[in-house]
Structure formats: structure tokens, C-alpha cells
Design a protein around this motif. Structure first.
Motif, PDB file in Angstrom:
ATOM      1  N   ALA A   1       1.007  -1.156  -0.070  1.00 28.36           N
ATOM      2  CA  ALA A   1      -0.008   0.117  -0.104  1.00 28.36           C
ATOM      3  C   ALA A   1       0.959   1.118  -0.046  1.00 28.36           C
ATOM      4  O   ALA A   1       1.871   1.148   0.556  1.00 28.36           O
ATOM      5  CB  ALA A   1      -0.936  -0.005   1.170  1.00 28.36           C
ATOM      6  N   ALA A   2       0.418   2.261  -0.605  1.00 27.53           N
ATOM      7  CA  ALA A   2       1.129   3.499  -0.685  1.00 27.53           C
ATOM      8  C   ALA A   2       1.495   4.305   0.621  1.00 27.53           C
ATOM      9  O   ALA A   2       2.211   5.011   1.009  1.00 27.53           O
ATOM     10  CB  ALA A   2       0.636   4.426  -1.586  1.00 27.53           C
ATOM     11  N   ASP A   3       0.347   3.983   1.521  1.00 25.40           N
ATOM     12  CA  ASP A   3       0.428   4.699   3.162  1.00 25.40           C
ATOM     13  C   ASP A   3       0.008   3.519   3.967  1.00 25.40           C
ATOM     14  O   ASP A   3      -1.030   2.859   4.129  1.00 25.40           O
ATOM     15  CB  ASP A   3      -0.696   5.666   2.976  1.00 25.40           C
ATOM     16  N   LYS A   4       1.102   3.175   4.823  1.00 22.56           N
ATOM     17  CA  LYS A   4       0.973   2.153   5.689  1.00 22.56           C
ATOM     18  C   LYS A   4       1.365   2.892   7.188  1.00 22.56           C
ATOM     19  O   LYS A   4       2.301   3.392   7.290  1.00 22.56           O
ATOM     20  CB  LYS A   4       1.893   1.042   5.325  1.00 22.56           C
TER      21      LYS A   4
ATOM     22  N   PHE B   1       0.202  -2.280   8.499  1.00 21.20           N
ATOM     23  CA  PHE B   1      -1.151  -1.927   8.179  1.00 21.20           C
ATOM     24  C   PHE B   1      -1.504  -0.771   7.501  1.00 21.20           C
ATOM     25  O   PHE B   1      -1.258   0.192   7.322  1.00 21.20           O
ATOM     26  CB  PHE B   1      -2.017  -1.553   9.733  1.00 21.20           C
ATOM     27  N   PRO B   2      -1.915  -1.176   6.117  1.00 21.20           N
ATOM     28  CA  PRO B   2      -2.306  -0.487   5.243  1.00 21.20           C
ATOM     29  C   PRO B   2      -3.414   0.651   5.600  1.00 21.20           C
ATOM     30  O   PRO B   2      -4.331   0.256   6.403  1.00 21.20           O
ATOM     31  CB  PRO B   2      -2.958  -0.980   3.869  1.00 21.20           C
ATOM     32  N   VAL B   3      -3.266   1.969   5.567  1.00 21.24           N
ATOM     33  CA  VAL B   3      -4.289   3.067   5.704  1.00 21.24           C
ATOM     34  C   VAL B   3      -5.464   2.734   4.916  1.00 21.24           C
ATOM     35  O   VAL B   3      -5.242   2.807   3.733  1.00 21.24           O
ATOM     36  CB  VAL B   3      -3.570   4.417   5.923  1.00 21.24           C
ATOM     37  N   GLU B   4      -6.582   2.821   5.641  1.00 23.89           N
ATOM     38  CA  GLU B   4      -7.866   2.577   4.717  1.00 23.89           C
ATOM     39  C   GLU B   4      -8.503   3.897   4.581  1.00 23.89           C
ATOM     40  O   GLU B   4      -9.159   4.474   3.695  1.00 23.89           O
ATOM     41  CB  GLU B   4      -8.642   1.604   5.148  1.00 23.89           C
ATOM     42  N   GLN B   5      -8.689   4.770   5.818  1.00 21.53           N
ATOM     43  CA  GLN B   5      -9.528   6.025   6.045  1.00 21.53           C
ATOM     44  C   GLN B   5      -8.797   6.649   7.000  1.00 21.53           C
ATOM     45  O   GLN B   5      -7.989   6.248   8.341  1.00 21.53           O
ATOM     46  CB  GLN B   5     -11.096   5.471   6.573  1.00 21.53           C
ATOM     47  N   GLU B   6      -8.824   8.167   6.735  1.00 19.18           N
ATOM     48  CA  GLU B   6      -8.230   9.028   7.789  1.00 19.18           C
ATOM     49  C   GLU B   6      -9.144  10.319   7.671  1.00 19.18           C
ATOM     50  O   GLU B   6      -9.568  10.886   6.703  1.00 19.18           O
ATOM     51  CB  GLU B   6      -6.869   9.633   7.117  1.00 19.18           C
ATOM     52  N   THR B   7      -9.495  10.823   8.804  1.00 26.88           N
ATOM     53  CA  THR B   7     -10.076  12.063   9.207  1.00 26.88           C
ATOM     54  C   THR B   7      -9.238  12.851   9.994  1.00 26.88           C
ATOM     55  O   THR B   7      -8.375  12.321  10.484  1.00 26.88           O
ATOM     56  CB  THR B   7     -11.727  11.615   9.527  1.00 26.88           C
TER      57      THR B   7
END
Length: 158
Positions: free
Chosen positions: A74-77, A81-87
């Protein structure tokens, strides 16, 4: 001084509620801290030295079953753990594997830091795996929350 880490219900506004199905496992640990969810998550996944042998043992035991050792690309881990959502207040990371699907949520809102874990067991292997790692999961999760809080204690309130 180590911050007080307590078990709490999953916050009502957590994005993890969107993943939950009947019978799923969810736990959540919280303490007071002022920081961004990403800052907290980066500290939490930087597992302490005492946890490294446990993670290596997990890898040795699960490798013959074809379970992921470092998570999918994944581009963002965050760690494996791959990041799936971010607020602004929450970051969700995790992935689906043969035995179970899991996500971790790190929320930082109103001076509270919480770390929640959601697990959907896909088969008997997932049930056995979760039962085997649960005591270690609790130790590592509580420790991660405490380490993050020590790095960014709550701001003094007026």
C-alpha cells in the motif's frame, strides 16, 4: 508516570461501526492525550522491544498457513497495516486475510486518545488465532496507548 489506560466502549462516532457484524470482536482502550490520530498511530505501531519476539514467533507459527506477515502493499501504511480511512479525528488501518479481517482505529478527540480493534473471524482458524493472541494483543494495545500518551500528555485545561 504511566498514564491510566482504561477499557471503554467503541466511541459512537468511530468509523469502525461501519465494519461491524453480529459476532465480531471489538475492544477499545483509551487515555487522555492531545495529538493527531496519525501521530498516535505511528507511536502505537512502533512496537516495544519486549513485543518483538512475540511478533517474530507469530510469524514463524503462521507462515506455514499462508497468513500475511507484513500486510499487503500500500502507498500509505502504519507499520504493516495499510491505511484505509483518515479523518481529522480518526485513522483506520488493517486488511483482510484468509483467517480473519481486522482493522484498528486510532481516535484523538477532545483530549482523549483511543485505540480500537475490530476483528471478523472468517473461519475456525480465525477463531483459534484470535483466542491464542488475545492476551498479547491486550498487553500490546494498552502499552501502545500509554506510550503515545506519554509522548503527548493532555494540555492543561482552563
Amino acid at each position: 508516570m504511566t498514564p491510566e489506560v482504561r477499557k471503554i466502549p467503541l466511541p459512537a462516532d468511530s468509523l469502525l461501526h461501519g465494519y461491524m457484524q453480529k459476532g465480531d470482536f471489538v475492544d477499545c482502550f483509551a487515555t487522555q492525550a492531545d495529538m493527531s490520530p496519525r501521530e498516535a498511530a505511528e507511536i502505537i505501531v512502533d512496537f516495544p522491544g519486549w513485543a518483538q519476539p512475540l511478533l517474530k514467533l507469530r510469524g514463524l507459527v503462521t507462515a506455514p498457513f499462508g497468513l500475511s506477515q507484513d500486510g499487503p502493499d500500500a502507498a500509505d501504511k502504519l507499520g504493516p497495516f495499510p491505511v484505509e480511512q483518515e479523518t481529522e479525528h480518526e485513522i483506520i488501518a488493517g486488511f483482510n486475510d484468509k483467517h480473519l479481517n481486522f482493522r484498528v482505529s486510532v481516535m484523538c478527540k477532545d483530549g482523549q486518545l483511543s485505540l480500537a480493534t475490530w476483528v471478523h473471524r472468517n473461519n475456525i482458524g480465525g477463531r483459534i488465532y484470535l483466542a491464542a493472541i488475545l492476551p498479547f494483543h491486550v498487553l500490546i494495545a494498552r502499552n501502545g496507548v500509554a506510550r503515545a500518551a506519554m509522548a503527548h500528555p493532555p494540555l492543561a485545561r482552563a
